[in-house]
Design a protein around this motif. Structure first.
Motif, PDB file in Angstrom:
ATOM      1  N   ILE A   1      69.258 -30.211  -9.446  1.00 24.92           N
ATOM      2  CA  ILE A   1      70.157 -29.087  -9.134  1.00 24.92           C
ATOM      3  C   ILE A   1      69.574 -28.274  -7.976  1.00 24.92           C
ATOM      4  O   ILE A   1      70.297 -27.869  -7.058  1.00 24.92           O
ATOM      5  CB  ILE A   1      70.390 -28.212 -10.386  1.00 24.92           C
ATOM      6  N   GLY A   2      68.264 -28.073  -7.994  1.00 24.48           N
ATOM      7  CA  GLY A   2      67.605 -27.347  -6.906  1.00 24.48           C
ATOM      8  C   GLY A   2      67.737 -28.067  -5.568  1.00 24.48           C
ATOM      9  O   GLY A   2      67.995 -27.438  -4.542  1.00 24.48           O
TER      10      GLY A   2
ATOM     11  N   GLN B   1      69.917 -28.278  -0.246  1.00 27.11           N
ATOM     12  CA  GLN B   1      70.383 -29.164   0.821  1.00 27.11           C
ATOM     13  C   GLN B   1      71.856 -28.940   1.160  1.00 27.11           C
ATOM     14  O   GLN B   1      72.440 -29.722   1.905  1.00 27.11           O
ATOM     15  CB  GLN B   1      70.143 -30.619   0.423  1.00 27.11           C
ATOM     16  N   THR B   2      72.437 -27.878   0.638  1.00 30.18           N
ATOM     17  CA  THR B   2      73.820 -27.567   0.971  1.00 30.18           C
ATOM     18  C   THR B   2      73.931 -27.316   2.475  1.00 30.18           C
ATOM     19  O   THR B   2      73.178 -26.508   3.019  1.00 30.18           O
ATOM     20  CB  THR B   2      74.300 -26.302   0.217  1.00 30.18           C
TER      21      THR B   2
ATOM     22  N   THR C   1      76.666 -39.913   4.639  1.00 29.50           N
ATOM     23  CA  THR C   1      76.250 -40.931   3.665  1.00 29.50           C
ATOM     24  C   THR C   1      75.835 -40.181   2.398  1.00 29.50           C
ATOM     25  O   THR C   1      75.051 -39.226   2.452  1.00 29.50           O
ATOM     26  CB  THR C   1      75.062 -41.766   4.189  1.00 29.50           C
ATOM     27  N   ALA C   2      76.393 -40.610   1.298  1.00 33.77           N
ATOM     28  CA  ALA C   2      76.163 -39.904   0.030  1.00 33.77           C
ATOM     29  C   ALA C   2      74.675 -39.863  -0.317  1.00 33.77           C
ATOM     30  O   ALA C   2      73.951 -40.835  -0.115  1.00 33.77           O
ATOM     31  CB  ALA C   2      76.943 -40.579  -1.090  1.00 33.77           C
ATOM     32  N   ARG C   3      74.237 -38.723  -0.849  1.00 31.48           N
ATOM     33  CA  ARG C   3      72.848 -38.552  -1.285  1.00 31.48           C
ATOM     34  C   ARG C   3      72.800 -38.555  -2.801  1.00 31.48           C
ATOM     35  O   ARG C   3      73.742 -38.130  -3.467  1.00 31.48           O
ATOM     36  CB  ARG C   3      72.280 -37.239  -0.765  1.00 31.48           C
ATOM     37  N   ARG C   4      71.663 -39.023  -3.298  1.00 32.05           N
ATOM     38  CA  ARG C   4      71.458 -39.064  -4.745  1.00 32.05           C
ATOM     39  C   ARG C   4      70.330 -38.096  -5.103  1.00 32.05           C
ATOM     40  O   ARG C   4      69.195 -38.316  -4.714  1.00 32.05           O
ATOM     41  CB  ARG C   4      71.121 -40.478  -5.191  1.00 32.05           C
ATOM     42  N   HIS C   5      70.654 -37.067  -5.854  1.00 32.74           N
ATOM     43  CA  HIS C   5      69.643 -36.106  -6.293  1.00 32.74           C
ATOM     44  C   HIS C   5      69.094 -36.496  -7.664  1.00 32.74           C
ATOM     45  O   HIS C   5      68.023 -36.049  -8.053  1.00 32.74           O
ATOM     46  CB  HIS C   5      70.247 -34.703  -6.347  1.00 32.74           C
ATOM     47  N   LEU C   6      69.845 -37.317  -8.373  1.00 34.55           N
ATOM     48  CA  LEU C   6      69.456 -37.802  -9.697  1.00 34.55           C
ATOM     49  C   LEU C   6      69.838 -39.273  -9.762  1.00 34.55           C
ATOM     50  O   LEU C   6      70.956 -39.636  -9.394  1.00 34.55           O
ATOM     51  CB  LEU C   6      70.205 -37.003 -10.777  1.00 34.55           C
TER      52      LEU C   6
ATOM     53  N   THR D   1      75.511 -23.661  -2.432  1.00 31.98           N
ATOM     54  CA  THR D   1      76.353 -23.830  -3.618  1.00 31.98           C
ATOM     55  C   THR D   1      75.646 -24.718  -4.643  1.00 31.98           C
ATOM     56  O   THR D   1      74.835 -25.579  -4.294  1.00 31.98           O
ATOM     57  CB  THR D   1      77.709 -24.471  -3.272  1.00 31.98           C
ATOM     58  N   PHE D   2      75.987 -24.484  -5.894  1.00 36.31           N
ATOM     59  CA  PHE D   2      75.493 -25.322  -6.992  1.00 36.31           C
ATOM     60  C   PHE D   2      76.446 -26.503  -7.177  1.00 36.31           C
ATOM     61  O   PHE D   2      77.611 -26.436  -6.768  1.00 36.31           O
ATOM     62  CB  PHE D   2      75.428 -24.505  -8.281  1.00 36.31           C
ATOM     63  N   PRO D   3      75.987 -27.580  -7.789  1.00 39.53           N
ATOM     64  CA  PRO D   3      76.876 -28.734  -7.995  1.00 39.53           C
ATOM     65  C   PRO D   3      78.035 -28.374  -8.924  1.00 39.53           C
ATOM     66  O   PRO D   3      77.842 -27.652  -9.906  1.00 39.53           O
ATOM     67  CB  PRO D   3      75.961 -29.788  -8.629  1.00 39.53           C
TER      68      PRO D   3
END
Length: 164
Positions: free
Chosen positions: A57-58, A63-64, A86-91, A70-72
């Protein structure tokens, strides 16, 4: 097995009964220790998973693109952040709650919208209730796992945390 005289048969029977009782007590003790170990492992896994969600979440928040952070909007957005070309993966993957052994988490909503944290939906009491330090000290003295919150709190601008 044959006994010589009838009185000897009684002693053999009592001896066998004592042996069965003693082995039952040993097995019960082993079962209790195993159960305690399982609880400790699940509790440690809850902490690991909770911190993984908090950190994801951080990363999403920090990286917004742009000035306004903003929060997810959902937990799924942590696995595929489509705000970039390109989509990023935080989890890497959605985690199951180690305590309830089910999918689904309690959600801590941010005042500005979105998700700023998670918590377990379990009402079971934790095994360890004291002795947490540092970033986990908020887990001390909690009565059940549902009170264990893993929340990302943005640092105010200009705060230097390098000395901590």
């Amino acid at each position: 097995m044959r006994c010589g005289r009838p009185p000897d048969c009684g002693f053999v029977l009592i001896g066998m009964l004592m042996l069965v009782m003693l082995s039952g007590l040993v097995m019960a003790q082993a079962s209790m220790r195993w159960h305690t170990q399982v609880l400790r492992e699940r509790e440690a896994e809850l902490i690991k998973v909770g911190l993984a969600y908090r950190d994801a979440i951080g990363r999403y928040y920090n990286q917004t693109p742009g000035v306004v952070k903003t929060f997810p909007p959902t937990l799924e957005a942590l696995q595929e952040d489509s705000r970039f070309p390109t989509a990023r993966r935080h989890l890497r993957k959605p985690y199951v709650d180690p305590i309830t052994q089910r999918e689904g988490w309690g959600i801590v909503e941010a005042p500005s919208g979105g998700i700023m944290g998670i918590y377990s939906l379990s009402d079971k009491p934790p095994f360890k209730t004291k002795g947490y330090r540092g970033e986990l000290q908020h887990l001390n003295d909690k009565r059940y796992y549902g009170e264990w919150y893993f929340v990302y709190l943005p640092q105010p601008l200009g705060l230097n945390t390098s000395g901590m």
